[in-house]
Design an enzyme around this catalytic site. Structure first.
Site, PDB file in Angstrom:
ATOM      1  N   LEU A   1      -9.034  -5.083  -5.140  1.00  0.00           N
ATOM      2  CA  LEU A   1      -8.533  -6.073  -4.129  1.00  0.00           C
ATOM      3  C   LEU A   1      -8.903  -7.483  -4.659  1.00  0.00           C
ATOM      4  CD1 LEU A   1      -9.225  -4.005  -0.838  1.00  0.00           C
ATOM      5  CD2 LEU A   1      -7.317  -4.155  -2.532  1.00  0.00           C
TER       6      LEU A   1
ATOM      7  N   HIS B   1      -4.493  -9.476  -1.547  1.00  0.00           N
ATOM      8  CA  HIS B   1      -4.578  -8.386  -0.370  1.00  0.00           C
ATOM      9  C   HIS B   1      -5.106  -8.825   0.838  1.00  0.00           C
ATOM     10  CE1 HIS B   1      -4.655  -6.197  -4.515  1.00  0.00           C
ATOM     11  NE2 HIS B   1      -3.706  -5.539  -3.773  1.00  0.00           N
TER      12      HIS B   1
ATOM     13  N   GLY C   1       3.560  -7.598  -0.290  1.00  0.00           N
ATOM     14  CA  GLY C   1       3.576  -8.790  -0.950  1.00  0.00           C
ATOM     15  C   GLY C   1       4.840  -9.199  -1.710  1.00  0.00           C
TER      16      GLY C   1
ATOM     17  N   SER D   1      -4.191  -7.823  -9.681  1.00  0.00           N
ATOM     18  CA  SER D   1      -5.486  -7.343 -10.387  1.00  0.00           C
ATOM     19  C   SER D   1      -5.564  -7.213 -11.695  1.00  0.00           C
ATOM     20  CB  SER D   1      -5.425  -5.638  -9.731  1.00  0.00           C
ATOM     21  OG  SER D   1      -5.281  -5.514  -8.457  1.00  0.00           O
TER      22      SER D   1
END
Ligand code: PAF
Length: 252
Positions: free
Chosen positions: A33, A37, A146, A185
């Site tokens: 995360l 996030h 998102g 990420s």
């Protein structure tokens, strides 16, 4: 924050009076995360009574086994980052979530084959299937996604509509670093030089006069370009740098 480490633990908790009459917000993730996030969770926290976070690295959406193996798994750090916004965390095991051996799956027949789907065969079957399973388990009022993953968001919205899912799909603006790179990420896998060069990707999507020129400029700057396309007022792109695949989109 309560951690439900199995599907059965979660289903038992979900049936208790603590959940009845509560507005439930849900943020599905694969962990690792970051602030993007956290923004989804903050919004979910502001709009609901309870916020459920799922952390599950979904094997069926990886078409490249090496990519799945390399995916970061950082549960402790994840929980430390988002703890204040979350009431419940679920971390289902793959054997339980896919007890059917992935015999049953959701397939969308057109958009899922284009753009990302053209480069990652079966990817969106995996995404839609796991999202449907998780939505059925969580029974949320709202689920947050998102806009960086524009195609994923469109397909999930379409699935919710087509299958009459009783959950509102809430789109959330892309969170960017100071130099404009969308948080992901995967950014952590870039070297400092690669990370600095990566900012050219969103900058070019934004500044080039058309998609073909954007693709040519990115290729000239040393990116491997999978696609750049303009659709519905959005310019979408996927590039590779240092073996890391980045996707992004900007409004035209
Ligand atoms: O966007 C992601 O992180 C994943 O595709 C999702 C929606 C959690 C499904 O595994």
């Amino acid at each position: 924050m309560i951690h439900h480490p199995s599907i059965s633990a979660w289903r038992t908790a979900r049936a208790t009076p603590g959940f009845s009459g509560q507005r439930i917000g849900f943020v599905p993730t694969m962990g690792a995360l970051h602030a993007g996030h956290r923004a989804l969770l903050e919004r979910a926290r502001a709009e609901n009574d309870r916020v459920v976070l799922s952390i599950f690295v979904n094997p069926t959406q990886f078409n490249d086994p090496a990519d799945l193996a390399k995916y970061p798994r950082t549960l402790e750090a994840d929980l430390a980052l988002v703890g204040p916004f979350v009431t419940d965390v679920i971390t289902p095991a793959a054997e339980s979530l896919y007890a059917d051996g992935y015999r049953y799956r959701v397939t969308e027949a057109t958009l899922s084959r284009e753009l990302e789907g053209a480069h990652r065969s079966g990817h969106f079957d995996g995404v839609l299937t796991v999202v449907l399973k998780l939505l059925n388990l969580v029974q949320a009022d709202r689920a947050y996604f998102g806009e960086k993953d524009w195609q994923q968001l469109e397909l999930i919205r379409g699935m919710a509509h087509a299958l009459f899912l009783p959950c509102e799909i809430v789109p959330c603006a892309t969170v960017r670093a100071d130099d404009g790179l969308a948080l992901s990420s995967r950014n952590a896998r870039l070297s400092p030089t690669g990370r600095a060069r990566a900012a050219k990707f969103p900058e070019t999507l934004r500044s080039a006069p058309d998609a073909a020129r954007a693709a040519a400029e990115l290729a000239a700057a040393g990116f491997g370009v999978d696609y750049v396309e303009d659709r519905e007022g959005v310019r979408l792109g996927a590039v590779r740098i240092e073996g890391v695949r980045l996707i992004d989109n900007v409004r035209l």
